[in-house]
Design a protein around this motif. Structure first.
Motif, PDB file in Angstrom:
ATOM      1  N   SER A  22      -6.627  -0.764  -3.873  1.00  0.00           N
ATOM      2  CA  SER A  22      -6.201   0.597  -2.978  1.00  0.00           C
ATOM      3  C   SER A  22      -6.155   1.260  -1.633  1.00  0.00           C
ATOM      4  O   SER A  22      -6.064   2.555  -1.542  1.00  0.00           O
ATOM      5  CB  SER A  22      -7.740   1.239  -3.670  1.00  0.00           C
ATOM      6  N   LYS A  23      -6.052   0.317  -0.688  1.00  0.00           N
ATOM      7  CA  LYS A  23      -5.575   0.469   0.563  1.00  0.00           C
ATOM      8  C   LYS A  23      -4.410   0.992   0.475  1.00  0.00           C
ATOM      9  O   LYS A  23      -3.214   0.989  -0.157  1.00  0.00           O
ATOM     10  CB  LYS A  23      -5.875  -0.553   1.138  1.00  0.00           C
ATOM     11  N   ASN A  24      -4.430   2.340   2.191  1.00  0.00           N
ATOM     12  CA  ASN A  24      -2.799   2.121   1.929  1.00  0.00           C
ATOM     13  C   ASN A  24      -2.356   1.581   2.898  1.00  0.00           C
ATOM     14  O   ASN A  24      -2.785   0.322   3.411  1.00  0.00           O
ATOM     15  CB  ASN A  24      -2.916   3.611   2.585  1.00  0.00           C
ATOM     16  N   LYS A  42       0.242   3.431  -5.110  1.00  0.00           N
ATOM     17  CA  LYS A  42      -0.597   2.587  -6.061  1.00  0.00           C
ATOM     18  C   LYS A  42      -1.429   1.674  -6.991  1.00  0.00           C
ATOM     19  O   LYS A  42       0.594   2.737  -8.102  1.00  0.00           O
ATOM     20  CB  LYS A  42      -1.809   3.455  -5.954  1.00  0.00           C
ATOM     21  N   GLY A  56       1.044  -1.197  -0.044  1.00  0.00           N
ATOM     22  CA  GLY A  56       0.012   0.045   0.083  1.00  0.00           C
ATOM     23  C   GLY A  56       0.841   1.627  -0.089  1.00  0.00           C
ATOM     24  O   GLY A  56       0.231   2.383   0.069  1.00  0.00           O
TER      25      GLY A  56
END
Length: 256
Positions: free
Chosen positions: A74-76, A59, A56
């Protein structure tokens, strides 16, 4: 590798460009629970970029990543960490003014006393504190840092700091740990010790590992399964012997 419900990480057609340069060109990988995987390849092949995307930190420009049944594409970095996917760094980043024990304790997610609302209510978190201390003691034993319990982390050797990074990741309750060159700059004896510890933890704790490492003479001895990359693609996969003898792998290293 065939798909199965035992897969913990699925990487599908991941692509990434930087400044118009294609770094990852449709990477596909399937990783099963409780195994030690290694990702090898010459410099510039895209290994660290892939680790950064899976964790993460970056992206992807395309593709999908699923971890433990959750779409994390799409998670950080913080949110992947919360799902149980934890990464360590090539250069260890401990809290240098804290001891080994203190570094372990603050890495735990299991103390409800850290909640703003519960902090004033000691009865709500007192038992948690004891459990976290017990877990820290167990993990320090696993990574062979008991004698360094009260040593400031800045005074640990390079190899001990790598073991501290591993222990901190475990304290978070990690289901899977991504490691970028865990034995870089470490002497061969300690390098083997680090990999022996990783292998033992993988088998006993059922934590999955994906490790990027250049020192193949040491690292490949401990891998359950190996992926080889070149120019942003997976060019070979299988056991260590199969991959290291693969014509494209040989060519990619000789061509470096």
């Amino acid at each position: 590798m065939s798909k199965s419900s035992n897969h913990i990480l699925s990487i599908q057609d991941i692509r990434k460009k930087f400044g118009g340069m294609l770094i990852l060109d449709g990477v596909n990988m399937e990783l099963e629970k409780g195994k030690l995987y290694q990702l090898i390849g010459p410099n510039g092949s895209g290994k660290t970029t892939l680790i950064n995307i899976v964790s993460g930190f970056f992206k992807p420009d395309g593709g999908k990543i699923t971890f433990d049944g959750i779409d994390i594409t799409s998670k950080n970095l913080y949110h992947t960490y919360k799902t149980g996917l934890v990464r360590t760094w090539q250069i260890p980043q401990p809290f240098v003014n804290l001891t080994t024990l203190e570094n372990f304790l603050i890495s735990s997610n299991a103390n409800s006393g850290e909640s703003f609302l519960l902090a004033p209510l000691k009865s709500k978190w007192e038992k948690d504190e004891g459990k976290v201390m017990d877990t820290a003691s167990e993990i320090m034993e696993m990574v062979n840092l008991v004698k360094q319990k009260y040593t400031s982390s800045q005074n640990l050797s390079g190899g001990q700091q790598k073991l501290l990074e591993l222990g901190r990741a475990m304290m978070s309750g990690a289901k899977m740990i991504l490691m970028d060159e865990p034995i870089a700059g470490v002497n061969p004896t300690l390098a083997h010790e680090i990999f022996k510890k990783i292998s033992q933890i993988c088998k006993e704790q059922k934590i999955t590992f994906l490790i990027v490492e250049h020192r193949l003479d040491i690292a490949l001895q401990y891998a359950d399964y190996v992926f080889a990359m070149n120019r942003g693609e997976i060019i070979a996969q299988g056991n260590s012997e199969q991959v290291i003898k693969h014509p494209q792998v040989i060519e990619s290293y000789l061509g470096e």
